[in-house]
Motif scaffolding. Structure first.
Motif, short mmCIF file in Angstrom:
data_model
loop_
_atom_site.label_atom_id
_atom_site.label_comp_id
_atom_site.label_asym_id
_atom_site.label_seq_id
_atom_site.Cartn_x
_atom_site.Cartn_y
_atom_site.Cartn_z
N LEU A 31 4.75 -5.06 16.91
CA LEU A 31 4.60 -3.46 17.11
C LEU A 31 5.24 -3.04 15.65
O LEU A 31 6.04 -3.03 15.52
CB LEU A 31 5.05 -3.26 18.12
N TRP A 32 4.08 -2.20 15.04
CA TRP A 32 4.31 -1.52 13.83
C TRP A 32 4.18 0.09 13.96
O TRP A 32 3.03 0.35 14.53
CB TRP A 32 3.93 -2.04 12.38
N ILE A 33 4.81 0.96 13.61
CA ILE A 33 4.52 2.20 13.92
C ILE A 33 4.85 2.99 12.45
O ILE A 33 5.67 2.37 11.44
CB ILE A 33 5.55 3.23 14.73
N ALA A 34 4.30 4.18 12.10
CA ALA A 34 4.60 5.10 10.82
C ALA A 34 4.85 6.21 11.65
O ALA A 34 4.61 6.94 12.42
CB ALA A 34 3.35 5.28 9.99
N GLY B 133 -3.68 6.39 3.43
CA GLY B 133 -3.29 4.91 3.44
C GLY B 133 -2.43 4.25 4.32
O GLY B 133 -1.93 3.26 3.93
N ILE B 134 -1.98 5.17 5.39
CA ILE B 134 -1.03 4.88 6.36
C ILE B 134 -1.55 3.55 7.06
O ILE B 134 -0.66 2.64 7.44
CB ILE B 134 -0.74 5.88 7.08
N TYR B 135 -2.82 3.47 7.67
CA TYR B 135 -3.29 2.76 8.41
C TYR B 135 -3.49 1.15 7.70
O TYR B 135 -3.19 0.28 8.09
CB TYR B 135 -4.72 3.03 9.12
N VAL C 180 5.86 9.88 15.70
CA VAL C 180 4.64 8.80 15.51
C VAL C 180 3.50 9.23 15.16
O VAL C 180 2.88 9.95 15.97
CB VAL C 180 4.62 7.81 16.69
N VAL C 181 2.94 8.92 13.92
CA VAL C 181 1.57 9.43 13.11
C VAL C 181 0.47 8.28 13.14
O VAL C 181 -0.73 8.42 13.19
CB VAL C 181 1.96 9.95 11.89
N SER C 182 0.94 7.01 13.38
CA SER C 182 -0.22 5.64 13.21
C SER C 182 0.77 4.64 13.82
O SER C 182 1.98 4.74 13.84
CB SER C 182 -0.36 5.61 11.63
N ALA C 183 -0.06 3.71 14.23
CA ALA C 183 0.27 2.60 14.75
C ALA C 183 -0.50 1.39 14.93
O ALA C 183 -1.55 1.76 14.84
CB ALA C 183 0.97 2.92 16.05
N VAL D 234 0.71 -1.20 -0.01
CA VAL D 234 -0.11 -0.10 -0.08
C VAL D 234 0.73 1.34 -0.08
O VAL D 234 1.59 1.46 0.93
CB VAL D 234 -0.86 0.16 1.25
N PRO D 235 0.91 1.94 -0.95
CA PRO D 235 1.59 3.42 -1.06
C PRO D 235 1.28 4.19 0.25
O PRO D 235 0.23 4.46 0.50
CB PRO D 235 1.42 3.82 -2.44
N VAL D 236 2.24 4.88 0.42
CA VAL D 236 2.41 5.98 1.75
C VAL D 236 2.99 7.23 1.31
O VAL D 236 3.67 7.17 0.23
CB VAL D 236 2.77 5.36 3.16
N PRO D 237 2.39 8.29 1.91
CA PRO D 237 3.26 9.54 1.43
C PRO D 237 4.69 9.44 1.62
O PRO D 237 5.18 8.78 2.58
CB PRO D 237 2.83 10.69 2.44
N GLY D 238 5.49 9.98 0.64
CA GLY D 238 6.83 9.86 0.65
C GLY D 238 7.85 10.32 2.16
O GLY D 238 8.87 9.77 1.98
N ASP D 239 7.27 11.14 2.90
CA ASP D 239 7.94 11.37 3.95
C ASP D 239 7.49 10.48 5.08
O ASP D 239 8.19 10.69 6.51
CB ASP D 239 7.83 12.82 4.40
#
Length: 261
Positions: A169-172, A208-210, A178-181, A117-122
């Motif tokens: 455990l996964w984070i973004a 698309g992050i989650y 940390v913006v999502s987890a 799943v693509p996520v924003p480049g940063d």
């Protein structure tokens, strides 16, 4: 749908719900347990065809069981929407249990959720185990869920990881924040793993992050030989999980009793 629900009832209701409990007993068809921190829990695969009078009696016995244990500060009776349980909701309320928001029980094949799943480049996705990363993750989740007790939850998670518990455990992150987890927890002795703790900061939703974190957890499940994923989802996460490939098979409503409440 029927096969998924049957697997859920057979594998995820009953003994698997009481792992880690300090005390487990049976009251008729109902299993009751007390977990560390004074949290009581009641559940069952089914109520064995009990009628309304018997159900009222069961609820009274369970309520008394928890009330007679001073260490129990609160207790949850976990109901499911597809159960045959005449009069259960009214009996729970009569005994001091308060209904919380209903959640959707989401199930699906892990293999269906593993696509990229693509996520924003940063945004960077990464698996974590270090204490400082867990603290940052739980702080963000506490902010999203309005939970002032996030640090206690973080300490429990840190202790579980240190003990070797099979928890993923996964984070973004973006710019080190940390913006999502979310986490994955295989259920021993079953074909299932739970995906829990999903949270994303409001300004980062819809990107698309989650879904990307769900895919990472699905991949981790397959690596462990897990076939199915499950989650009790709010209306925020249910549509995302449906787009990822999970299906709503029933609902669950927790009824919570609080000492002195």
């Amino acid at each position: 749908m029927t096969a998924l629900l049957a697997a859920y009832d057979a594998q995820l209701r009953g003994p698997s719900e009481f792992r880690g409990a300090e005390d487990v007993q049976r009251i008729g068809p109902v299993t009751v347990g007390v977990f560390p921190g004074g949290r009581g829990f009641a559940s069952y695969p089914d109520l064995g065809g009990a009628g309304e009078r018997r159900i009222r009696s069961l609820v009274r016995e369970v309520a008394a069981h928890f009330a007679d244990r001073p260490a129990v500060r609160s207790a949850e009776w976990k109901t499911r929407g597809h159960d045959a349980a005449p009069g259960l909701a009214a009996a729970l309320v009569e005994e001091g249990f308060a209904a919380e928001d209903a959640e959707s029980v989401m199930l699906g094949e892990a293999a269906a959720l593993t696509g990229d799943v693509p996520v924003p480049g940063d945004v960077v996705l990464r698996e974590i185990r270090a204490e400082q990363d867990i603290l940052a993750m739980e702080r963000m989740q506490g902010e999203v869920f309005g939970d002032p007790d996030w640090r206690s939850r973080a300490e429990r998670t840190i202790a579980r990881v240190a003990s070797g518990a099979d928890i993923v455990l996964w984070i973004a992150e973006s710019g080190g924040r940390v913006v999502s987890a979310g986490r994955l927890e295989p259920v021993p002795g079953t074909e299932f793993a739970g995906i829990w703790g999903g949270a994303t900061l409001p300004e980062w939703r819809g990107k698309g992050i989650y879904r990307a974190l769900t895919a990472k957890r699905a991949q981790a499940a397959l690596e462990r030989g897990v076939r199915y994923l499950h989650s009790d989802s709010t209306e925020f996460s249910r549509p995302i999980l449906e787009r990822s490939g999970l299906r709503k098979v029933t609902t669950t409503t927790p009824y919570v009793w609080t000492r002195g409440g």
